[in-house]
Design a protein around this motif. Sequence first.
Motif, PDB file in Angstrom:
ATOM      1  N   GLU A 170       7.035 117.262  33.282  1.00  0.00           N
ATOM      2  CA  GLU A 170       8.219 117.274  33.748  1.00  0.00           C
ATOM      3  C   GLU A 170       8.663 116.413  34.484  1.00  0.00           C
ATOM      4  OE1 GLU A 170      12.221 118.962  33.983  1.00  0.00           O
ATOM      5  OE2 GLU A 170      10.696 119.122  32.444  1.00  0.00           O
ATOM      6  N   HIS A 171       7.736 115.991  35.736  1.00  0.00           N
ATOM      7  CA  HIS A 171       7.982 114.998  36.565  1.00  0.00           C
ATOM      8  C   HIS A 171       8.123 113.510  36.018  1.00  0.00           C
ATOM      9  CE1 HIS A 171       7.956 112.882  40.316  1.00  0.00           C
ATOM     10  NE2 HIS A 171       7.070 112.133  40.045  1.00  0.00           N
ATOM     11  N   ALA A 172       7.259 113.350  34.989  1.00  0.00           N
ATOM     12  CA  ALA A 172       7.228 112.121  34.256  1.00  0.00           C
ATOM     13  C   ALA A 172       8.340 111.909  33.220  1.00  0.00           C
ATOM     14  CB  ALA A 172       5.797 111.709  33.703  1.00  0.00           C
ATOM     15  N   ASP A 173       9.173 112.869  33.036  1.00  0.00           N
ATOM     16  CA  ASP A 173      10.201 112.943  31.810  1.00  0.00           C
ATOM     17  C   ASP A 173       9.562 112.816  30.454  1.00  0.00           C
ATOM     18  OD1 ASP A 173      12.718 113.524  31.202  1.00  0.00           O
ATOM     19  OD2 ASP A 173      13.160 111.434  31.149  1.00  0.00           O
ATOM     20  N   VAL A 174       8.500 113.480  30.279  1.00  0.00           N
ATOM     21  CA  VAL A 174       7.776 113.491  29.081  1.00  0.00           C
ATOM     22  C   VAL A 174       8.157 114.890  28.383  1.00  0.00           C
ATOM     23  CG1 VAL A 174       5.701 113.482  27.648  1.00  0.00           C
ATOM     24  CG2 VAL A 174       5.904 112.130  29.754  1.00  0.00           C
ATOM     25  N   PRO A 175       8.665 114.938  27.077  1.00  0.00           N
ATOM     26  CA  PRO A 175       9.031 116.111  26.336  1.00  0.00           C
ATOM     27  C   PRO A 175       7.565 116.980  26.321  1.00  0.00           C
ATOM     28  CG  PRO A 175       9.845 114.345  25.193  1.00  0.00           C
ATOM     29  CD  PRO A 175       9.012 113.659  26.145  1.00  0.00           C
ATOM     30  N   TRP A 176       7.847 118.650  26.386  1.00  0.00           N
ATOM     31  CA  TRP A 176       6.919 119.118  26.400  1.00  0.00           C
ATOM     32  C   TRP A 176       7.468 120.639  26.083  1.00  0.00           C
ATOM     33  CZ3 TRP A 176       7.127 123.574  29.830  1.00  0.00           C
ATOM     34  CH2 TRP A 176       8.383 123.556  30.982  1.00  0.00           C
ATOM     35  N   THR A 177       6.593 121.636  25.588  1.00  0.00           N
ATOM     36  CA  THR A 177       7.072 123.119  25.274  1.00  0.00           C
ATOM     37  C   THR A 177       5.886 123.722  25.974  1.00  0.00           C
ATOM     38  OG1 THR A 177       6.223 123.100  22.986  1.00  0.00           O
ATOM     39  CG2 THR A 177       8.601 122.435  23.514  1.00  0.00           C
ATOM     40  N   LEU A 178       6.079 125.257  26.124  1.00  0.00           N
ATOM     41  CA  LEU A 178       5.022 126.116  26.384  1.00  0.00           C
ATOM     42  C   LEU A 178       5.450 127.475  25.596  1.00  0.00           C
ATOM     43  CD1 LEU A 178       2.846 127.367  28.065  1.00  0.00           C
ATOM     44  CD2 LEU A 178       4.657 128.218  29.833  1.00  0.00           C
ATOM     45  N   ALA A 179       4.293 127.786  24.797  1.00  0.00           N
ATOM     46  CA  ALA A 179       4.509 129.304  24.301  1.00  0.00           C
ATOM     47  C   ALA A 179       3.358 130.121  25.185  1.00  0.00           C
ATOM     48  CB  ALA A 179       3.926 129.069  23.007  1.00  0.00           C
ATOM     49  N   TYR A 180       4.017 131.108  25.857  1.00  0.00           N
ATOM     50  CA  TYR A 180       3.016 131.817  26.758  1.00  0.00           C
ATOM     51  C   TYR A 180       2.976 133.271  26.131  1.00  0.00           C
ATOM     52  CZ  TYR A 180       1.684 133.604  31.478  1.00  0.00           C
ATOM     53  OH  TYR A 180       1.137 134.060  32.537  1.00  0.00           O
ATOM     54  N   PHE A 181       1.471 133.601  25.869  1.00  0.00           N
ATOM     55  CA  PHE A 181       1.267 134.832  25.369  1.00  0.00           C
ATOM     56  C   PHE A 181       0.586 135.717  26.169  1.00  0.00           C
ATOM     57  CE2 PHE A 181       1.198 131.691  21.535  1.00  0.00           C
ATOM     58  CZ  PHE A 181       2.364 132.402  20.983  1.00  0.00           C
ATOM     59  N   GLY A 182       0.884 137.104  26.116  1.00  0.00           N
ATOM     60  CA  GLY A 182      -0.026 137.850  27.215  1.00  0.00           C
ATOM     61  C   GLY A 182       0.047 139.409  26.467  1.00  0.00           C
ATOM     62  N   ARG A 183      -0.668 140.485  27.190  1.00  0.00           N
ATOM     63  CA  ARG A 183      -0.647 141.785  26.891  1.00  0.00           C
ATOM     64  C   ARG A 183       0.763 142.474  26.908  1.00  0.00           C
ATOM     65  NH1 ARG A 183      -5.227 141.378  29.548  1.00  0.00           N
ATOM     66  NH2 ARG A 183      -4.387 142.661  31.105  1.00  0.00           N
ATOM     67  N   SER A 184       1.117 142.234  28.150  1.00  0.00           N
ATOM     68  CA  SER A 184       2.711 142.656  28.660  1.00  0.00           C
ATOM     69  C   SER A 184       3.173 141.689  29.499  1.00  0.00           C
ATOM     70  CB  SER A 184       2.334 144.109  29.218  1.00  0.00           C
ATOM     71  OG  SER A 184       1.694 143.979  30.548  1.00  0.00           O
ATOM     72  N   ALA A 185       4.531 142.088  29.712  1.00  0.00           N
ATOM     73  CA  ALA A 185       5.461 141.072  30.505  1.00  0.00           C
ATOM     74  C   ALA A 185       4.833 141.437  31.953  1.00  0.00           C
ATOM     75  CB  ALA A 185       6.707 141.221  30.354  1.00  0.00           C
ATOM     76  N   ALA A 186       4.437 142.606  32.263  1.00  0.00           N
ATOM     77  CA  ALA A 186       4.032 142.552  33.631  1.00  0.00           C
ATOM     78  C   ALA A 186       2.737 141.988  34.150  1.00  0.00           C
ATOM     79  CB  ALA A 186       3.910 144.320  33.855  1.00  0.00           C
ATOM     80  N   SER A 187       1.909 141.427  32.949  1.00  0.00           N
ATOM     81  CA  SER A 187       0.551 141.030  33.154  1.00  0.00           C
ATOM     82  C   SER A 187       0.609 139.604  33.203  1.00  0.00           C
ATOM     83  CB  SER A 187      -0.298 141.645  32.177  1.00  0.00           C
ATOM     84  OG  SER A 187       0.000 140.884  30.901  1.00  0.00           O
ATOM     85  N   MET A 188       1.856 138.741  33.035  1.00  0.00           N
ATOM     86  CA  MET A 188       1.778 137.447  32.903  1.00  0.00           C
ATOM     87  C   MET A 188       2.276 136.746  34.263  1.00  0.00           C
ATOM     88  SD  MET A 188       3.456 137.786  28.952  1.00  0.00           S
ATOM     89  CE  MET A 188       3.530 135.918  28.634  1.00  0.00           C
ATOM     90  N   ALA A 189       1.539 136.287  34.885  1.00  0.00           N
ATOM     91  CA  ALA A 189       1.614 135.541  36.366  1.00  0.00           C
ATOM     92  C   ALA A 189       2.724 134.588  36.005  1.00  0.00           C
ATOM     93  CB  ALA A 189       0.602 134.902  36.807  1.00  0.00           C
ATOM     94  N   TRP A 190       3.787 134.166  36.761  1.00  0.00           N
ATOM     95  CA  TRP A 190       4.911 133.256  36.840  1.00  0.00           C
ATOM     96  C   TRP A 190       5.564 133.145  35.577  1.00  0.00           C
ATOM     97  CZ3 TRP A 190      -0.533 131.103  37.838  1.00  0.00           C
ATOM     98  CH2 TRP A 190      -0.917 131.635  39.263  1.00  0.00           C
ATOM     99  N   ALA A 191       5.553 134.029  34.917  1.00  0.00           N
ATOM    100  CA  ALA A 191       6.325 133.952  33.562  1.00  0.00           C
ATOM    101  C   ALA A 191       7.685 134.117  33.847  1.00  0.00           C
ATOM    102  CB  ALA A 191       6.019 135.169  32.495  1.00  0.00           C
ATOM    103  N   ASN A 192       8.197 134.863  34.666  1.00  0.00           N
ATOM    104  CA  ASN A 192       9.779 134.782  34.839  1.00  0.00           C
ATOM    105  C   ASN A 192      10.098 133.686  35.610  1.00  0.00           C
ATOM    106  OD1 ASN A 192       9.924 137.272  33.699  1.00  0.00           O
ATOM    107  ND2 ASN A 192       9.665 138.450  35.779  1.00  0.00           N
ATOM    108  N   ASP A 193       9.420 133.008  36.403  1.00  0.00           N
ATOM    109  CA  ASP A 193       9.661 131.464  37.239  1.00  0.00           C
ATOM    110  C   ASP A 193       9.766 130.538  36.203  1.00  0.00           C
ATOM    111  OD1 ASP A 193       9.652 133.169  39.528  1.00  0.00           O
ATOM    112  OD2 ASP A 193       7.595 132.403  40.131  1.00  0.00           O
ATOM    113  N   LEU A 194       8.649 130.508  35.358  1.00  0.00           N
ATOM    114  CA  LEU A 194       8.837 129.426  34.378  1.00  0.00           C
ATOM    115  C   LEU A 194       9.910 129.491  33.284  1.00  0.00           C
ATOM    116  CD1 LEU A 194       4.999 129.533  33.587  1.00  0.00           C
ATOM    117  CD2 LEU A 194       6.119 127.641  34.462  1.00  0.00           C
TER     118      LEU A 194
END
Length: 323
Positions: free
Chosen positions: A136-160
């Motif tokens: 992000e800082h280098a302005d290079v395109p990126w995407t993230l697919a974040y998988f987990g057992r449940s929403a409550a178990s996924m650290a920093w998911a809401n922030d991201l």
Amino acid sequence: MSQADDRNATPFELKVDSIRMVADGVAELVLVDPSGAPLRAWEPGAHIDLRLPNGLVRQYSLTSDSGDGSHYRVAVLREPNGRGGSEYIHGGLRAGDVLVCDGPRNNFAFLPAKSYRFIAGGIGITPLLQMIESAEHADVPWTLAYFGRSAASMAWANDLKARFPDHVEVRPDDIFGMPDLGTALAGIAEDELIYACGPHGLLDAIAAHLDEQARGILHVERFAPIDAEALVADRQAFKVTLDRSGIDLEVPADKSILDVMEEHGIPVVSSCREGTCGTCETAILAGSVEHRDSILSEDEKAANETMMICCSRGIGTDLVIDA
């Protein structure tokens, strides 16, 4: 992958500045120098080894700002059926405790690319956080697919998701079902790199989904060996010379170099003991090695410059290592 930087080879102390829960079963530790001095520099993908008071050594990816030397941040998933490291951190560690640390070292180097595709499974988000910030800082395109057992178990998911709504897909299994890798890996661009970290099954599924050419752009960090059975299959006895110690050792078929060194009272820091963390990586000075780790690439294994002494084995009698 290069050997750990010699400047980071000496153990040092870190004080637990704070502990907080950032998801169900995930504790975030902020670690500082006890005297307030700046900490050692590191790059995205790096980890530290914490020597816990119960005698265990455990590896944790750094998730803090790599440009901020005031503290390190790591996250630890509680694993009740694990080997005791996470249980100690969740149940026995307190703010103010001082731990001995090794590193930082990096087995998951973040390489330049025209775009990035990040795939995380559960606690596998940890080494990817600073890669995302760097892209992000280098302005290079990126995407993230974040998988987990449940929403409550996924650290920093809401922030991201809140910070990067157009870049991030958060897909907990209890809402969306099994990970949709067809979508996550669709339309890979030229000169794009894929960085993935998570459970063994997810990483294997990603590799299986890619064709042979695309596998060359996949970079993964594993929590478990690629083939656990291969670690103990067809093992033969061999001899090894420890160059710095001036000792010749016989390594029987049912033991590793690491095991025999410990039996002879030769100090060596280790963690996973199955070739996934890189803590025991040791330089090869002479001889041939059967590499059984899950870290080195095929090119690195062919170069025969380093080995993981917890699992890889010598061939013949002429193996000499820097130990």
